[in-house]
Write a protein that holds these residues in place. Structure first.
Motif, short mmCIF file in Angstrom:
data_model
loop_
_atom_site.label_atom_id
_atom_site.label_comp_id
_atom_site.label_asym_id
_atom_site.label_seq_id
_atom_site.Cartn_x
_atom_site.Cartn_y
_atom_site.Cartn_z
N LEU A 40 -14.57 -0.51 4.11
CA LEU A 40 -13.61 0.52 3.72
C LEU A 40 -13.70 1.77 4.59
O LEU A 40 -14.79 2.21 4.98
CB LEU A 40 -13.82 0.90 2.25
CG LEU A 40 -13.30 -0.11 1.22
CD1 LEU A 40 -13.89 0.17 -0.15
CD2 LEU A 40 -11.78 -0.09 1.18
N GLN A 45 0.86 -1.18 0.00
CA GLN A 45 0.00 0.00 0.00
C GLN A 45 0.90 1.23 0.00
O GLN A 45 1.86 1.30 0.78
CB GLN A 45 -0.88 0.02 1.25
CG GLN A 45 -1.81 1.22 1.31
CD GLN A 45 -2.37 1.44 2.72
OE1 GLN A 45 -1.63 1.73 3.65
NE2 GLN A 45 -3.67 1.29 2.86
N PHE A 65 -1.21 -4.73 9.20
CA PHE A 65 -2.48 -4.15 8.77
C PHE A 65 -3.61 -4.88 9.48
O PHE A 65 -3.48 -6.05 9.84
CB PHE A 65 -2.64 -4.29 7.25
CG PHE A 65 -1.89 -3.23 6.47
CD1 PHE A 65 -0.55 -3.36 6.22
CD2 PHE A 65 -2.54 -2.09 6.03
CE1 PHE A 65 0.15 -2.39 5.53
CE2 PHE A 65 -1.85 -1.10 5.32
CZ PHE A 65 -0.50 -1.26 5.09
N VAL A 121 -10.39 -5.78 0.72
CA VAL A 121 -10.49 -4.86 1.86
C VAL A 121 -11.96 -4.72 2.19
O VAL A 121 -12.76 -4.33 1.33
CB VAL A 121 -9.88 -3.48 1.57
CG1 VAL A 121 -9.83 -2.65 2.86
CG2 VAL A 121 -8.50 -3.59 0.97
N PHE A 171 -7.96 -6.33 5.88
CA PHE A 171 -7.14 -6.57 4.68
C PHE A 171 -6.84 -8.07 4.60
O PHE A 171 -6.26 -8.64 5.54
CB PHE A 171 -5.84 -5.78 4.75
CG PHE A 171 -6.03 -4.29 4.64
CD1 PHE A 171 -6.40 -3.54 5.75
CD2 PHE A 171 -5.84 -3.65 3.43
CE1 PHE A 171 -6.58 -2.16 5.64
CE2 PHE A 171 -6.00 -2.27 3.32
CZ PHE A 171 -6.38 -1.53 4.43
N TYR A 228 -2.44 0.74 -4.53
CA TYR A 228 -2.13 -0.63 -4.13
C TYR A 228 -1.31 -1.27 -5.25
O TYR A 228 -1.75 -1.35 -6.40
CB TYR A 228 -3.41 -1.41 -3.85
CG TYR A 228 -4.08 -0.92 -2.59
CD1 TYR A 228 -5.00 0.12 -2.63
CD2 TYR A 228 -3.76 -1.47 -1.35
CE1 TYR A 228 -5.59 0.61 -1.47
CE2 TYR A 228 -4.34 -0.99 -0.19
CZ TYR A 228 -5.25 0.04 -0.25
OH TYR A 228 -5.82 0.53 0.91
N ASP A 277 -8.16 4.22 3.73
CA ASP A 277 -7.75 3.14 2.83
C ASP A 277 -7.49 3.66 1.42
O ASP A 277 -7.01 2.90 0.57
CB ASP A 277 -8.81 2.04 2.78
CG ASP A 277 -9.03 1.38 4.13
OD1 ASP A 277 -10.16 0.90 4.38
OD2 ASP A 277 -8.07 1.35 4.94
#
Lengths: 111, 110
Positions: B81, B36, B60, B78, B64, B89, B85
């Motif tokens: 959300l 990320q 995380f 994910v 995730f 990615y 976020d």
């Protein structure tokens, strides 16, 4: 975990100048890579260099693993060299597939 | 050889929704890692898969998650959300140690 520090954070050059980017890491590494991130976000592989010296055109890199640092040299810089340069390492333990990145060096080359 | 591909390239979601991102590695590469990237935290490791097994995981929350299929393609999910976020990615594939990155999926959470 392993720490990675890059310097300088910002670098501004005139076209044709040379530059050296530094990456210090805090522990032994299995993997060290240099990347250039393009404006669209993709990381472009420059060097895979856990130790030794490599050259590719105007770019070269040296990693001194025993002293825990790596250097990226850019010679005769061009405006297309602008962008963010990242150093990333995978430590020598069981860090499968985990690269730890430095914060990057933002390079700006003016014509 | 074709490079690493990621789909979709751009995604806009609202808070509370879930999202699934896909990554197809370079042919022959069995390891896939996910990262990320945010302006505040930089590039951070999410997890790594090899032969359908998660071998490594970053710091995380459990929202995730990921998986890898028998053809080495990988997905990350994910759930629920949050605004934080929103990020780029990136996935990377590797035949051994050196990692090769895809173009990324830019997720915006509104």
């Amino acid at each position: 975990g392993i720490q990675v520090e890059q310097s300088p954070p910002d670098l501004i050059l005139q076209e044709g100048a040379n530059s050296t980017l530094r990456c210090n890491f805090s522990d032994s590494v299995n993997n060290l890579q240099w990347f250039h991130q393009n404006p669209w976000g993709q990381l472009i592989n420059l060097f895979y260099i856990p130790s030794g010296t490599k050259q590719n055109g105007r770019l070269s890199a040296t990693t001194v693993a025993t002293e825990r640092y790596s250097l990226l040299y850019i010679s005769s810089s061009q405006t297309t060299d602008s962008g963010v340069y990242f150093c990333a390492v995978e430590d020598g333990g069981t860090s499968y597939g985990k690269l730890t990145f430095g914060q990057g060096t933002i390079l700006t080359v003016h014509p | 050889k074709a490079g690493v591909t990621q789909t979709p390239r751009y995604l806009i979601k609202t808070r509370g929704q879930q999202v699934t991102l896909s990554c197809s590695p370079i042919s022959g590469h069995r390891s896939v890692s996910w990262y990320q990237q945010t302006p505040g935290q930089g590039l951070q490791f999410l997890f790594e898969y090899f032969s359908e097994t998660q071998r490594n995981k970053g710091n995380f929350p459990g929202r995730f998650s990921g998986r890898q299929f028998s053809n080495s393609r990988s997905e990350m999910n994910v759930s629920t959300l949050e605004l934080g976020d929103s990020a780029l990615y990136l996935c990377a594939s590797s035949p051994d140690n050196e990692q090769f990155f895809g173009p990324g999926t830019r997720l915006t959470v509104l």
